[in-house]
Write an enzyme that holds these catalytic residues in place. Structure first.
Site, short mmCIF file in Angstrom:
data_model
loop_
_atom_site.label_atom_id
_atom_site.label_comp_id
_atom_site.label_asym_id
_atom_site.label_seq_id
_atom_site.Cartn_x
_atom_site.Cartn_y
_atom_site.Cartn_z
N ASP A 158 48.40 38.17 37.89
CA ASP A 158 48.84 36.89 37.35
C ASP A 158 49.14 35.92 38.48
O ASP A 158 49.02 36.27 39.66
CB ASP A 158 50.05 37.11 36.45
CG ASP A 158 50.12 36.15 35.28
OD1 ASP A 158 49.51 35.06 35.36
OD2 ASP A 158 50.79 36.48 34.28
N ASP A 219 47.51 31.50 27.05
CA ASP A 219 47.79 32.78 26.41
C ASP A 219 47.60 32.67 24.90
O ASP A 219 47.94 31.65 24.29
CB ASP A 219 49.24 33.20 26.66
CG ASP A 219 49.48 33.67 28.07
OD1 ASP A 219 48.51 33.74 28.87
OD2 ASP A 219 50.64 33.98 28.40
#
Length: 398
Positions: A158, A219
């Site tokens: 990430d 997301d």
């Protein structure tokens, strides 16, 4: 930033070696914790659902015992919140000792013993998105070595709590570090999502040489609105995104939320069909212990999986947006086959959609069509045959 530092950054990137692991020749399939279980770390109040080795063992058991592994669902993926809040005295990342008392290496052995593979999460920054220890530039090689020593098979990297310069160095550096371990570790990069997802900010030709797959956009959330938003972004930008995908390097529109709370049965079929068309990773985030029979049937549909896993690895495209709020998607497959999805964005009633293969740019000839979700076969089609499909609101025919 000094001129020397800028020059160093520019010199490092062109010299980066490609990701040489031979992995993910088809999109990865498996299960990931995040969308369904988030950062639930209170195992005293919620022992069944907290982020712990028990949760991942449970999911490994389900994948290996309920027919998932045989269909290709092979990765069990840990996301954020697995770590202790401090690195160990040796500087290495370490799991939370209360929630992962056996350690990650033992968990990896448990998963490998069931014919599955383990994925783990780290963050290219000072901290993970949820505030656990990050992987700063000086820790990249150490963390890659740690993951390899534990038997990790997949890394999601990430990008919270870092800037664009750190990311431009850190992502290729991790790619090289994973290669140097000698262990095949699939590499998922979140870099494009932090740079807006599109050229010129994102160089997908370069990214395909350092990552096996990458998150491009927001997301996913447990809702049809979220699925539609993601689908529309990828389709609107397909001219930039579609050529970037192929064997060993995939666009990742995020997890399958089928079997949770936010999708109807028709919407669940739609997500499965469209992720198959997009050559997207089929990574579920749900509770496999309580999954309904309907959700399982969609996720275990062998024909949809076969389309997703087609060895040509060509990502599909949106062909049409009709005035009646019907969209048509197409993907070319091996053996002169094609996949078509007819999506209804209507909210009123089933819609009878008529078209011909000639209007969808198919060549002259005779065809046979197989309905992926009903199992019915339609023979005797020619390119000029007018066919009709009945599409439920927010549903598909594939």
């Amino acid at each position: 930033m000094g001129y020397f530092q800028v020059f160093l950054l520019l010199a490092l990137i062109p010299g980066s070696t490609g990701l040489d692991n031979g992995l993910l020749r088809t999109p990865p399939m498996g299960w990931m914790a995040w969308e369904r279980f988030r950062c639930d770390i209170d195992c005293r109040k919620d022992p069944t659902n907290c982020i712990s080795e028990k949760l991942f063992r449970d999911m490994a058991d389900r994948l290996s015992e309920d027919g998932w592994r045989e269909l290709g669902y092979e990765y069990v993926m840990i996301d954020d919140c697995w770590m202790s809040m401090q690195r160990g005295s040796d500087g290495r990342l370490q799991p939370d000792p209360d929630r992962f008392p056996g350690g990650i290496a033992n968990l990896a052995r448990y998963i490998h013993d069931r014919g599955l593979k383990l994925g783990i999460y780290a963050d290219m920054g000072s901290a993970t998105c949820m505030g656990f220890p990050g992987t700063t530039l000086d820790k990249v090689e150490l963390d890659a070595q740690t993951f390899a020593s534990w038997g990790v098979d997949y890394l999601k990297f990430d990008g919270c709590h870092s800037n664009a310069i750190e990311q431009s160095i850190g992502y290729p550096l991790m790619s090289k570090a994973l290669n140097w371990t000698g262990r095949p570790i699939a590499y998922s990069c979140s870099l494009p999502a932090y740079l807006g997802g599109l050229p010129p900010n994102v160089n997908y030709s370069y990214l395909g040489n350092i990552c096996n797959l990458w998150r491009n956009y927001d997301d996913i959330e447990d809702s049809w609105a979220s699925v539609k938003s993601i689908l529309d972004w990828y389709s609107t930008n397909q001219d930039d995104l579609q050529p970037a995908a192929g064997p060993g390097h995939w666009n990742d529109p995020d997890m399958l939320i089928i079997g949770n709370f936010g999708l109807s049965l028709d919407q669940a079929q739609a997500q499965m069909a469209l992720w198959a068309i997009m050559a997207a990773p089929l990574v579920m985030s749900n509770d496999l212990r309580t999954l309904s029979a309907d959700a399982r049937a969609i996720l275990q549909n062998r024909v949809a999986i076969g389309i997703n896993q087609d060895p040509r690895g060509i990502q599909g495209r949106r062909l049409l947006q009709e005035l009646g709020h019907i969209e048509v998607y197409w993907r070319p497959l091996s053996h002169s086959a094609n996949a078509l999805v007819f999506l209804s964005l209507r909210q009123d009633m089933p819609y009878l959609y008529r078209n011909s293969l000639a209007n969808l740019n198919f060549p002259a000839g005779s065809f046979e069509a197989y309905d992926v979700f009903s199992g019915k076969t339609l023979s005797g089609l020619t390119d000029h045959t007018i066919f009709t499909v009945s599409i439920n609101p927010s549903g598909v025919v594939m």
